[in-house]
Write an enzyme that holds these catalytic residues in place. Structure first.
Site, PDB file in Angstrom:
ATOM      1  N   SER A  53       0.934  -1.173   0.037  1.00 47.22           N
ATOM      2  CA  SER A  53      -0.048  -0.078  -0.139  1.00 47.22           C
ATOM      3  C   SER A  53       0.693   1.094   0.092  1.00 47.22           C
ATOM      4  CB  SER A  53      -0.930   0.071   1.107  1.00 47.22           C
ATOM      5  OG  SER A  53      -0.060   0.103   2.284  1.00 47.22           O
ATOM      6  N   ASP A  54       0.438   2.561  -0.462  1.00 51.91           N
ATOM      7  CA  ASP A  54       1.137   3.582  -0.269  1.00 51.91           C
ATOM      8  C   ASP A  54       0.979   3.673   1.462  1.00 51.91           C
ATOM      9  OD1 ASP A  54       2.351   5.977  -0.338  1.00 51.91           O
ATOM     10  OD2 ASP A  54       1.370   6.620  -2.237  1.00 51.91           O
TER      11      ASP A  54
END
Ligand SMILES: *[C@@H]1O[C@H](CO)[C@@H](O)[C@H](O)[C@H]1NC(C)=O
Ligand SMILES: *[C@@H]1O[C@H](CO)[C@@H](O)[C@H](O)[C@H]1NC(C)=O
Length: 775
Positions: free
Chosen positions: A297-298
């Site tokens: 994920s960011d």
């Protein structure tokens, strides 16, 4: 990544910060060598573990390890600051390191200091892209990963780097456009594959030198515009634009670059957060493209789609959606906090977690992290003496030289001849720039040569900043700058932007030079007695129409953010030691363009009913300051075609494959065509250097499909860079594949080859090819 200045997610970031502090203590302070991450031969315990046995295939070792882990341990291993499992002899690991254009300390996994005070800082990516040199991109990746491995061996860096950023530079205002290889999908795809190969080690088979990560998937290229930020942005993207623009670099990154990781983004695409979209993650990246690696994920993006986007009702649902979509690693604490109750509520199973873990641990094993003593492994001998070597710093200089773009050169006023100048005035807020030259996602440079220092090596200089900082709010220093302009034999103005104007979380509001910079340039030019050379230091494009049209300004260079050696490269170009050959990787729009283009509009194609003009050279037909691909040289190059096929037949599998693209032409689905090597056409182009200086020439090849409802104006299909001695000729061989390079994408996202007359633009030569079908 979320920086400290993103205060939307304070709670989560605070939690992240706390756990990060704990992680940092895992790094030993001594730098002679790190404790093995796992499978330490000095630890008697590890001998019995199959997962430590390097003679066993990786997938077997992975399963052996997963079978030994408890559920609470597993849950704390799918976050960036993975915990230690002492009972299995496994250390903690910080997954988050960055190496966009040099080893960076933006991620908590990397620290400078001690035996590693700095690393080689290459030009920012938008600049390196301007070199259009694939071997350079790969070579930079190789050097960066040498330095990264050396710092890992010394206990100061990780092995998992969340670089490169290959989002399309769609809107000229984007603060992170500087991090990307530009607006064109073909260019970005080549950059992605080359840099990743360089980082990961091209010839090492399944073994990884470091693990790269292509980010941010997908259609993420807005940070904060007009009240819309990336944490709340829903990018409405057509199937057509996704297939022929936004996804292109990611696909190449996975398929050609064999990247070990992809990062999903903060934004939503068509109403779904990308990190919770099984279509994007599980079906596209892992299913169609067959990613061999992990999806991350960011930072805090799982928390963002729960807290900011309210995408699910409960945090457990958010955790479950992410894992079910195909997310393997959370940058942030969200999964560590909520996965347990998501499993207890039956939203996901422990087995879902095992699949994620398998993807993560496989990458760590391919990196050699479970192979015991690092010093006995490949790259194990790299250490402090392999960082900032003279060869590495020389490559940073070479990269800077290749990335500088000569935009205008009236009356061949450049290069300047140092022997004819007594003094040169060097003016402007970026004249003595250091950190500005390395842009964002950088680390600590080995050292800098500023433009002023570079120029001073050739000629005696007089220096004035002209205004304080690029914001240039006052004119009180203009007078002093005008004074040196009146006295010096030539003037170099080093203007432009820096991270206070364009950055992560900071999109630009306009395209003009900030504050009073324009006025400073004009006044200094008016006062100057000699030639005036304007340098623009920036990541994004700048509307400098005023300077283009000012008869007192002789030459204009775009120097991008040229990296630690920028000043040397700039001076080498100004004085002709280097013949410039860079080309713009993005369109330079006039300021007026912005009024018609909301940053939130993701459409690439124009819309005649709303007056929306479309984006990039592929679709936008309006006025430009400088076009994509523009770049001059001190030489003149001419092209002639020595071999050029005039027609090609595409064998198709069935008649139904044909459908009308316009009333007059047909378009065959690529999936219905026999796309083998016989459809690769070879062109031979002779490039002649008509000038009196040796130089490099970038041959750009565009294809222009027959006019039809799906078509772009033209599309870059390839580029070839060659060094040509003055007065001599080089033959360049160019391959154009019908399916890959002459196809267009329809409104359903399906790639088709229009039949009829396609035009190739090979340099300044146009050549027509007739495409027919046979069955
Ligand atoms: C491209 O980059 C490579 C690697 O730095 C360099 O050796 C080569 O000369 C460059 N090509 C041209 C044509 O400048
Ligand atoms: C395709 O174009 C032809 C004219 O070239 C026309 O007769 C035919 O009806 C069109 N087919 C479809 C499905 O639109």
């Amino acid at each position: 990544m979320a920086c400290e200045n993103d205060n939307n997610n304070k709670g989560l970031l605070l939690a992240l910060g706390l756990v990060l502090c704990v992680t940092l203590s895992f790094f030993p302070r001594v730098t002679e060598g790190r404790v093995p991450f796992a499978c330490d031969p000095r630890n008697g315990l590890t001998r019995g573990f199959k997962f430590c046995n390097t003679h066993v295939p990786i997938h077997v070792r992975v399963q052996d390890l997963i079978a030994r882990l408890t559920l609470p341990e597993k849950i704390r291993l799918v976050v960036n600051n993975a915990i230690a499992v002492p009972r299995l002899g496994i250390q903690g690991y910080e997954w988050w390191s960055e190496a966009l254009h040099g080893v960076s300390n933006v991620g908590p996994g990397t620290k400078f200091g001690g035996a590693f005070p700095g690393a080689t800082m290459f030009p920012q990516v938008i600049s390196t892209a301007a070199s259009f040199n694939q071997s350079l991109w790969q070579e930079i990746g190789r050097v960066v990963s040498d330095e990264a491995r050396a710092m890992y061996n010394g206990g100061q860096a990780g092995l998992t780097y969340w670089s490169p950023n290959v989002n399309i530079f769609r809107d000229p205002r984007w603060g992170r456009g500087q991090e990307t290889p530009g607006e064109d999908p073909t260019l970005a795809a080549k950059y992605a594959a080359s840099y990743v190969k360089g980082l990961q080690g091209d010839s090492a088979g399944n073994h990884l030198k470091v693990a790269a990560c292509c980010k941010h998937y997908t259609a993420y290229d807005l940070d904060n515009w007009n009240g819309v930020d990336r944490f709340h942005f829903n990018a409405k993207v057509s199937k057509q634009d996704l297939e022929d623009t936004y996804d292109v670099p990611f696909k190449a990154c996975v398929l050609e670059g064999q990247v070990a990781s992809v990062m999903c983004s903060y934004n939503q695409v068509n109403g779904k957060p990308t990190c919770a979209d099984p279509d994007l993650l599980r079906n596209t990246i892992r299913g169609q493209w067959r990613l061999n690696g992990y999806i991350v994920s960011d930072c805090d993006s799982v928390g963002v789609f729960f807290d900011n986007q309210h995408y699910t009702k409960t945090p457990e649902e958010a955790a479950a959606e992410a894992i079910k979509a195909g997310l393997d690693l959370d940058c942030g604490p969200f999964l560590a906090i909520h996965t347990d109750s998501a499993i207890r509520k039956g939203l996901i199973s422990e087995n879902d977690l095992n699949l994620a873990l398998a993807n993560l641990i496989s990458v760590q094993m391919r990196l050699g992290m479970f192979d015991g003593e690092p010093s006995t492994q490949p790259y194990g001998n790299l250490g402090p003496r392999d960082v900032c070597t003279s060869a590495h710093q020389q490559l940073a200089l070479e990269a800077a030289r290749e990335s500088i773009v000569l935009l205008q050169n009236k009356g061949n006023s450049l290069p300047l001849s140092p022997s004819r100048l007594r003094t040169i005035g060097v003016v402007g807020p970026n004249a003595d720039a250091t950190v500005t030259m390395i842009g964002n996602y950088a680390g600590v440079a080995c050292g800098y040569t500023t433009p002023l220092q570079g120029i001073a090596r050739y000629v005696k200089t007089a220096h004035q900043v002209g205004c304080r900082g690029v914001a240039c709010r006052g004119n009180e220093l203009f007078g002093a700058a005008e004074t040196i302009a009146r006295q010096a034999d030539a003037i170099v103005l080093v203007m432009g932007l820096d991270q206070t104007v364009e950055a992560e979380t900071r999109d630009r509001v306009g395209l003009l030079l900030p504050g009073l910079q324009q006025e400073l340039v004009t006044r200094v030019a008016r006062a100057a007695k000699g030639p005036v050379i304007l340098l623009i230091m920036s990541g994004g494009p700048v509307d400098i129409s005023f300077a283009k049209n000012d008869p007192k300004i002789s030459a204009i260079l775009w120097v991008g953010y040229p990296g630690q050696a920028g000043g040397t490269a700039i001076a080498d170009v100004i004085f002709g030691t280097t013949n410039p050959g860079g080309r713009l990787p993005m369109t330079w729009y006039p300021q007026g363009y912005l009024a018609k283009v909301p940053m939130t509009n993701m459409d690439m194609r124009p819309n005649p009913t709303t007056g929306y003009p479309g984006r990039t050279y592929r679709f936008y037909k309006g006025p430009v300051v400088f076009p994509f691909g523009h770049g001059l040289s001190y030489s003149r190059f001419s092209h002639s075609l020595a071999l050029a096929p005039k027609q090609v037949s595409v064998p198709i599998m069935s008649l139904q494959a044909l459908t009308n693209s316009t009333l007059s032409s047909k378009a065959v689905k690529v999936s219905h065509a026999n796309c083998d090597d016989s459809l690769e056409m070879e062109f031979h182009v002779d490039v002649k250097n008509e000038g009196s200086m040796d130089g490099t020439h970038t041959l750009l090849i565009f294809s222009q499909p027959p006019h039809g409802k799906w078509s772009q104006i033209k599309q870059l299909v390839g580029f070839h860079k060659t060094h040509v001695l003055a007065g001599s000729k080089q033959r360049v061989k160019v391959g154009v594949h019908v399916c890959k390079h002459l196809s267009v994408v329809d409104q359903f996202g399906v790639r088709r080859i229009p039949t009829g007359e396609h035009e190739l633009h090979i340099g300044d030569v146009k050549h027509s090819i007739s495409v027919q079908t046979t069955h």
